[in-house]
Design a protein around this motif. Sequence first.
Motif, PDB file in Angstrom:
ATOM      1  N   PHE A   1       0.780  -1.008  -4.129  1.00 39.79           N
ATOM      2  CA  PHE A   1      -0.301  -1.736  -3.472  1.00 39.79           C
ATOM      3  C   PHE A   1      -1.279  -0.767  -2.809  1.00 39.79           C
ATOM      4  O   PHE A   1      -2.499  -0.917  -2.922  1.00 39.79           O
ATOM      5  N   LEU A   2      -0.739   0.234  -2.116  1.00 39.74           N
ATOM      6  CA  LEU A   2      -1.611   1.205  -1.457  1.00 39.74           C
ATOM      7  C   LEU A   2      -2.415   2.005  -2.476  1.00 39.74           C
ATOM      8  O   LEU A   2      -3.557   2.401  -2.207  1.00 39.74           O
TER       9      LEU A   2
ATOM     10  N   GLY B   1      -4.359  -1.351  -4.726  1.00 36.81           N
ATOM     11  CA  GLY B   1      -5.052  -2.400  -4.000  1.00 36.81           C
ATOM     12  C   GLY B   1      -4.877  -3.788  -4.574  1.00 36.81           C
ATOM     13  O   GLY B   1      -5.753  -4.636  -4.444  1.00 36.81           O
TER      14      GLY B   1
ATOM     15  N   ALA C   1      -6.295  -9.053  -3.958  1.00 36.45           N
ATOM     16  CA  ALA C   1      -5.457  -8.937  -2.762  1.00 36.45           C
ATOM     17  C   ALA C   1      -6.117  -9.733  -1.653  1.00 36.45           C
ATOM     18  O   ALA C   1      -7.361  -9.792  -1.576  1.00 36.45           O
TER      19      ALA C   1
ATOM     20  N   LEU D   1      -5.039  -7.849   3.798  1.00 39.61           N
ATOM     21  CA  LEU D   1      -4.294  -6.776   3.128  1.00 39.61           C
ATOM     22  C   LEU D   1      -5.239  -5.792   2.450  1.00 39.61           C
ATOM     23  O   LEU D   1      -4.969  -4.587   2.407  1.00 39.61           O
ATOM     24  N   ARG D   2      -6.337  -6.311   1.928  1.00 33.42           N
ATOM     25  CA  ARG D   2      -7.307  -5.422   1.285  1.00 33.42           C
ATOM     26  C   ARG D   2      -7.874  -4.429   2.295  1.00 33.42           C
ATOM     27  O   ARG D   2      -8.041  -3.247   1.997  1.00 33.42           O
TER      28      ARG D   2
ATOM     29  N   GLN E   1      -5.309  -1.833   2.991  1.00 35.21           N
ATOM     30  CA  GLN E   1      -5.226  -0.914   1.849  1.00 35.21           C
ATOM     31  C   GLN E   1      -6.386   0.063   1.832  1.00 35.21           C
ATOM     32  O   GLN E   1      -6.219   1.254   1.526  1.00 35.21           O
ATOM     33  N   GLU E   2      -7.560  -0.405   2.179  1.00 33.31           N
ATOM     34  CA  GLU E   2      -8.727   0.478   2.182  1.00 33.31           C
ATOM     35  C   GLU E   2      -8.616   1.551   3.252  1.00 33.31           C
ATOM     36  O   GLU E   2      -9.100   2.671   3.072  1.00 33.31           O
TER      37      GLU E   2
ATOM     38  N   ALA F   1      -5.415   3.733   1.878  1.00 33.89           N
ATOM     39  CA  ALA F   1      -5.354   3.979   0.436  1.00 33.89           C
ATOM     40  C   ALA F   1      -4.961   5.420   0.133  1.00 33.89           C
ATOM     41  O   ALA F   1      -5.442   6.351   0.774  1.00 33.89           O
TER      42      ALA F   1
END
Length: 702
Positions: free
Chosen positions: A516-517, A520, A674, A678-679, A682-683, A686
């Motif tokens: 996920f990381l 994304g 996502a 969560l997005r 992740q940003e 990342a």
Amino acid sequence: MFANWGSLAYRRRWVVLIATVVLAVAGGIWGLGVFDRLSQGGYDAPASESARANQVAEDAFGRQGGDVVVVYDTVDPARLQQIAGKLAELPEDAVLRVQPPIPSPEAGKSLVAITLRGSDSNTHVKQYEQIADRLAVDGVTQQVGGLVPTQQAINDMSSSDLAKAEAVSLPIVLVLLVIIFGGLVAASLPVVVGGLAIMGSLGVLHAISLGAEVNSFAVNVASLLGLGMAIDYGLFMVGRFREELAAGRGTEDAVRRTVMSAGRTVVFSATLLVIALSGLLLFPHGFLKSLSYGGMSAVAIAALVSVTLLPALLGVLGHRVDKLAVPWRKDRGGPSEAGWRRLASRVMKRPVLFVLPIVAVLLALGAPFLGVKFGEVTEKVLPEGNSARVAAETIDRDFPALASGGLKIVVTGDPSPADVQAFATGVGDVAGVGETRIAAEPKDGVWLLTADLEHDQLSDESKQALRDVRALAGPGTSEVLVGGSTAVVSDSLDAIRDKLPWMVLLLVGATFALMFLAFGSILLPIKAVVVSALSLSATFGVLVWVFQEGHGADLLGVTPAPLESGIVVLMAAMVFGLSTDYEVFLMSRMVEARGRGATTEEAVSAGLAKTGRVITAAALLLIVVTGAFAFSQITMMRFVGVGMILALALDATVVRMLLVPAVLKLLGNAAWWAPGPLRRIQERMAIHEDVPAEDEKVPARV
């Protein structure tokens, strides 16, 4: 971070190159000392009831049973006296006790059990080597077996098989790399990385052995994964570097971009595989921990060398990486990529027609695993005709009362003789239990009983008898501990069963979080786990069908038997890790394309075009490396070799090239989705770096 490291590796290329080689070689030379410290044990659960029973009995009565068992082909009293006299001369610093010969008049043979003085398997092997040449008696044929000779035979054969496997696989791998890269210089780079990875992992294993038990199979795993993954990572890195050069970039920029893209993917992939192998540390078995040490060190060092030495070496070589090209070398790109794009287009036109049959076949292949049975490492892992195995078969046939194993019951708390006798009678009344007897005079309030089992020691009936005996109330207020071979295997399986959910949680959780990381997306990690599980189940189903049920066992030269649980757990970690490894290679290029605005179809086509050839080549090379173990004389290593061939062939072709593109087509844009919160997480966290467009052209410079 990776871009900065790529630039630094280029600017300080000679320092990085020399430092990496010196450290790896020095570690390898020092690591040779690990071979004198390797253990042959660690297969049982150390805190289990059977282990405690064995320890209490050993503390009270000394070590029981024989480490070395010799069968002499005579029952003549004079000969037996001669044998006893000969064995009485064995060195006391190596031998604790020699049991008088036990004759079997019906078979015309006599058995002698020798207990060695050491307290661990490594010492036992060395003590056995002291006496191995002093067991023969003139005029009498003998067979030598028992736990220690069997362990030594397994160790000697595994070491020999490892050397043969590397001697056979390395030249084949080099030839294949020359064909794949079209030149000798480029082809030699992954092999150099593999050699340094193996040397470095030996140094790590030697360091670990100073404070922990390291089973001899750790070296096999380190060699297998060190060479295999180094070749995979080297193939990916060198291929990307040549791709950047072909795009017209200078050497420094090509190195930087290679580390920024392929290097990041290598580190990410290796991290997932290391985490998968670290799951073995959750189990209490020293054997599994040892395999984890070997696998993790080899993979980590292969990745480390790939992102340190390899960028520096590529910086030194520059365009000379294409030197010594073979005459038939073709230009890179065009036809090969076009073929993969056509395949992706064909799959995505009718995704359901690919997904349903492939999933059905994988599930059908996995069905035999529902009937899996687990056992222990015995003489049956040795080839037929091996002296240790022949001796064990002779004991089973001619001395069945001594070979049956049975239950070893320890009663503590100083109970009365009458209570112990009544308890022994109750044990004998349990279904599946034969004669029960008091094996030794009580000592320090501890009683030792033995109970025969009426069925094979690893049968369901014997395991049920064990559970029933353990359920009996002990005499008075005494504590009862039940050990023996059946108990050891059952306790070991219980320990694995208890920890297995935690290992699965670790694998799934780490895969989801890291993917996920990196990408994304919520659905991409879920898809990766499900697809890897399908590939894993199919592989194990076929292995059960062959190695347990015996279909085609004659062709492989193996004896059908229950699977050794530790090897199954190792295979699960390796196959799952390698599945996600190829998933990362494939998805990283798809995500790059998606990040530049490509549609789902375009991203899938681009990813398959860029990595299809690399993934199939990497799988082929790894099949050669690991497949060499399929010709091992040891069933466990043959199991690993065949299993890796199956897993890699399935995963790198049917799964990655057909199933994954079809599933992504069905998911459509949802594949990259996502939730907003969560997005944003992740940003911020990342673990990727933006890679400039593929078609960006810059002036070539060195």
